[in-house]
Enzyme design. Structure first.
Site, PDB file in Angstrom:
ATOM      1  CB  ALA A  13      -0.935   0.009   1.203  1.00 47.95           C
ATOM      2  N   GLY A  49      -2.197  10.532   4.015  1.00 48.46           N
ATOM      3  CA  GLY A  49      -3.298  10.921   3.144  1.00 48.46           C
ATOM      4  C   GLY A  49      -4.605  10.211   3.417  1.00 48.46           C
ATOM      5  N   GLY A  52      -9.794   9.910   8.257  1.00 52.32           N
ATOM      6  CA  GLY A  52     -10.118   9.257   9.516  1.00 52.32           C
ATOM      7  C   GLY A  52      -8.900   8.959  10.363  1.00 52.32           C
ATOM      8  CE1 TYR A 165       2.546  -9.905 -11.976  1.00 49.82           C
ATOM      9  CE2 TYR A 165       1.473 -10.337 -14.073  1.00 49.82           C
ATOM     10  CZ  TYR A 165       1.534  -9.657 -12.866  1.00 49.82           C
ATOM     11  OH  TYR A 165       0.563  -8.727 -12.567  1.00 49.82           O
ATOM     12  CE  LYS A 169      -0.179 -10.922  -9.773  1.00 48.25           C
ATOM     13  NZ  LYS A 169      -0.531 -10.361  -8.449  1.00 48.25           N
TER      14      LYS A 169
END
Length: 260
Positions: A13, A49, A52, A165, A169
């Site tokens: 993230a 950013g 809450g 890859y 996936k």
């Protein structure tokens, strides 16, 4: 949206799609465990950013076998029970089969599968066993918890210069559907998103390069997918999707690759 504040763990993230998902979830009232690997500065920007309160940073290299368990323990000890797991972190490195030496070929497969499949699988196991014992939410559609895995259209169309890859996936897709079957009776719901090209910093280098015109020509929309579009789909699955959608693999590629 459930009436109480949910906790979402979002891996990878610090920037890109993961940051967008974290921001969108926070805007919907969730607390966010912001996971990053090494880029603490960018992760700090993500944290700053978020709307809450109640968010926090957590680090870990999920390609390492011990990292998932440590991350899970740290998040739950500091923030409490995880209600939503977003497995977004992953890597992409090219290793064409005819121009890659065997030792490097082995190394790329081990590293890619560890980061893109084993790490998410370990977190899914921890989430499944925690969520399945949780109380049912008052909002019946939410269940006890939700898992959203970020896959790729490469799982379906193939990745000739990065086969590990594509394989990782495809494995994530199968893992998601297997878990959806195993966990549905326990009111834990599992979803998978399969984006194509997404307008990230990494994609921008390709779009601005010699292959950019070809990439755009493959997209009937005349553009590639925006990060916010993937984030909105992920948040829909995490909060709003009906229980009957569990096990779904959702394409987000602007009709650039259609499967039957």
């Amino acid at each position: 949206m459930p009436s109480h504040q949910l906790l979402a763990l979002v891996t990878g993230a610090s920037r890109g799609i993961g940051r967008e998902i974290a921001q969108e979830l926070a805007s919907r009232g969730c607390r966010i465990a912001v996971h990053f690997n090494t880029d603490r500065s960018s992760a700090g920007s993500t944290l700053a950013g978020l709307a809450g309160k109640g968010h926090a940073l957590f680090s870990g290299d999920l390609a390492r076998p011990e990292a998932a368990g440590r991350l899970w323990d740290e998040v739950t000890a500091r923030l409490g029970q995880v209600d939503i797991l977003i497995n977004n972190a992953g890597i992409f490195t090219e290793h064409p089969p005819l121009t890659t030496g065997f030792p490097e070929w082995q190394a790329e497969w081990q590293r890619t599968l560890a980061a893109n499949l084993f790490g998410p699988a370990y977190l899914c196991h921890l989430a499944a066993n925690t969520m399945s014992r949780a109380q049912l939410r008052s909002e019946a559609h939410f269940g006890r918890g939700r898992i959203v895995n970020i896959s790729s259209r490469g799982a379906f169309r193939g990745e000739p210069t990065a086969p590990a890859y594509g394989a990782s996936k495809a494995g994530l897709n199968a893992l998601s559907q297997s878990l959806a079957k195993a966990l549905a009776a326990h009111s834990v719901y599992v979803f998978c998103l399969a984006p194509g090209w997404v307008e990230t910093d990494m994609a921008r280098d390709h779009l601005d390069g010699p292959e950019g015109a070809t990439i755009k020509a493959d997209h009937p929309l005349g553009r590639i997918t925006q990060m916010a579009e993937v984030a909105r789909a992920a948040v829909f699955c995490a909060l709003d999707a009906p229980a009957a959608m569990t096990g779904s693999i959702i394409d987000i590629n602007g009709a650039s690759y259609l499967r039957t």
